[in-house]
Design an enzyme around this catalytic site. Sequence first.
Site, short mmCIF file in Angstrom:
data_model
loop_
_atom_site.label_atom_id
_atom_site.label_comp_id
_atom_site.label_asym_id
_atom_site.label_seq_id
_atom_site.Cartn_x
_atom_site.Cartn_y
_atom_site.Cartn_z
N GLU A 56 0.88 -1.17 0.00
CA GLU A 56 0.00 0.00 0.00
C GLU A 56 0.92 1.22 0.00
O GLU A 56 1.47 1.58 1.04
CB GLU A 56 -0.90 -0.01 1.25
CG GLU A 56 -1.85 -1.19 1.33
CD GLU A 56 -3.00 -1.11 0.31
OE1 GLU A 56 -3.28 0.00 -0.18
OE2 GLU A 56 -3.58 -2.15 0.00
N CYS A 108 -2.31 9.35 2.53
CA CYS A 108 -1.97 8.75 1.24
C CYS A 108 -3.01 9.09 0.17
O CYS A 108 -2.70 9.11 -1.01
CB CYS A 108 -1.84 7.25 1.38
SG CYS A 108 -3.32 6.48 2.06
P1 NAD Z 1 8.13 4.82 4.89
O1 NAD Z 1 8.17 4.00 3.66
O2 NAD Z 1 9.24 5.75 5.16
O3 NAD Z 1 8.03 3.87 6.18
C1 NAD Z 1 7.08 2.83 6.29
C2 NAD Z 1 7.65 1.74 7.17
O4 NAD Z 1 8.81 1.19 6.56
C3 NAD Z 1 8.04 2.17 8.57
O5 NAD Z 1 7.59 1.22 9.49
C4 NAD Z 1 9.55 2.24 8.53
O6 NAD Z 1 10.14 1.89 9.75
C5 NAD Z 1 9.89 1.19 7.48
N1 NAD Z 1 11.12 1.55 6.74
C6 NAD Z 1 11.55 2.79 6.42
N2 NAD Z 1 12.70 2.73 5.71
C7 NAD Z 1 13.00 1.41 5.58
C8 NAD Z 1 14.06 0.68 4.97
N3 NAD Z 1 15.06 1.31 4.34
N4 NAD Z 1 14.01 -0.66 5.03
C9 NAD Z 1 13.04 -1.31 5.66
N5 NAD Z 1 12.01 -0.66 6.28
C10 NAD Z 1 12.00 0.66 6.25
O7 NAD Z 1 6.71 5.55 4.84
P2 NAD Z 1 6.14 6.61 5.88
O8 NAD Z 1 6.95 7.86 5.77
O9 NAD Z 1 5.95 6.00 7.20
O10 NAD Z 1 4.69 6.88 5.27
C11 NAD Z 1 4.43 7.81 4.29
C12 NAD Z 1 4.28 7.16 2.94
O11 NAD Z 1 3.36 6.08 3.02
C13 NAD Z 1 3.68 8.09 1.91
O12 NAD Z 1 4.31 7.88 0.69
C14 NAD Z 1 2.23 7.68 1.86
O13 NAD Z 1 1.58 8.02 0.65
C15 NAD Z 1 2.34 6.22 2.04
N6 NAD Z 1 1.09 5.68 2.57
C16 NAD Z 1 0.34 4.85 1.78
C17 NAD Z 1 -0.87 4.38 2.26
C18 NAD Z 1 -1.76 3.48 1.46
O14 NAD Z 1 -2.75 3.01 2.00
N7 NAD Z 1 -1.47 3.22 0.20
C19 NAD Z 1 -1.29 4.77 3.52
C20 NAD Z 1 -0.49 5.60 4.28
C21 NAD Z 1 0.71 6.06 3.80
#
Ligand code: NAD
Length: 462
Positions: A207, A241
Amino acid sequence: MKELIASQRKYFLAGHTRPVSERKRNLRKLHDLLLEHEIMLTEAIYKDFRKSKMVTVENEFSIPYGEINSAIRRLKSWSGSRWRLTDLSNFPARTSSVPLPYGVTLVIGPWNYPYMLSLVPVISALAAGNTVILKPSEITSNASAAMAQIINNHFPKELIHVVEGGVEKTTELLKQKFDKIFFTGSTQVGRIVMRAAAEQLTPVTLELGGKNPVIVMPDCNLKRTAQRIAWGKLHNNGQACVSPDHLYVHESVREPLIREIGKQFMRITNSDPRQSPLLPRMVNERNFDRVIGLIDPDKVVVGGSSDRSECYIEPTIMDGVTLEDPVMQEEVFGPLLPVLTYSNLEQLLESLKLQPAPLALYIFTSKIRKGKKILKELPSGGGMINEVVMHFVNMNTPFGGIGASGMGSYHGKAGFNDFSHHKTIMVKPMWFELFLKYPPHRKIYLRIYRSVLGKSFRNFWH
Ligand code: NAD
């Protein structure tokens, strides 16, 4: 971590998560725990980014409660076997399909709705009979700790366990063998998750984010359009999102629309956005700096002020934006609304077809048929006509992205299905045998195959 996963696998293989009554009991327990600890949870998230109690209850808890209640009501029907039609070549077999849990699942959550976006997939995973390891975002560390506290203290770790931590911990988790991974977050990290899952051939649901465009056609109801766009943009202070990322406005309505959205920003925040309980802050200085970096002061027509010490950015509109501007190179994820104009709708649609598929596409028009046609033609995870954001809360339809905005979908039954393997089971009686299966393969058999099973066999036999 290995030990934790092994203990969950043992628990799963022993069949503890299989009975529907057990799944319902766990869901009810989760519901009651959330309810009981609502105050502690709301205080934690307030510390993270000043999300007020009212907003937290409305958009962090109401959806998980709804998901739990709906799953409890429907679980018996969702999890039952279904008879399927059997093809003639398998006569007189009887075929059914049954949704079965994958096993040990991993749910990785984002920070922007730390409870809701972690708990909804957890609810689907438990409803489908899996065990779960939940890794919430470290960015909202208070919310993450609060979830760990209530879940780890009240559930056996063999069934569900919260593992807290950042990149390092997640990387370590991703090296382990899971039976299903559900990730919500950025497209960039989605790629990392999918790469790791490929090593173990683990099915993934992603997602992800993206830039959600809003097309405003000249025949729309301008006042209502402005009201809904302004509300959608300020929801979670633009950190959603499904947030309307930027506008494509027909040039004939650009000026009045911008004026009206500016007014609506003020109305929604009671003329004082800084003090409005509706607006949480930017989650941290990194995100504050990122969004500030996207603002071109020469193009600001509404708002524009900010305060780094409070991670506060005033709701801001930028006019005269072009596709080359920095603000159009990444997801905005903040209270900043870039406005682009168009004069020829067909040309705009052609250019949008070439953009990465967004999670949501919004169209404001009084021509509903035309709007629907556009939504069917342009790729996007979901879409709305004359509204933004709200399709996310409908638990009766699948929610998910396509292409760069993700793969797979969840919510309600779709979530249950996402965490289930749909196994086909065929039972064949012994009293009949299809002689055509066995050699020698005579020409007459081919004729029978063709007439009974269809023309698709022709290519196969020649
Ligand atoms: P992110 O990708 O930075 O982090 C998400 C998760 O991944 C966190 O738990 C984090 O600890 C982990 N993570 C971060 N970097 C990592 C790495 N290098 N390796 C492994 N794990 C890692 O996202 P965010 O900043 O928490 O959320 C914002 C983003 O999420 C936006 O792009 C938003 O659009 C998207 N989002 C999508 C939905 C959806 O339903 N499609 C919902 C909410 C947010």
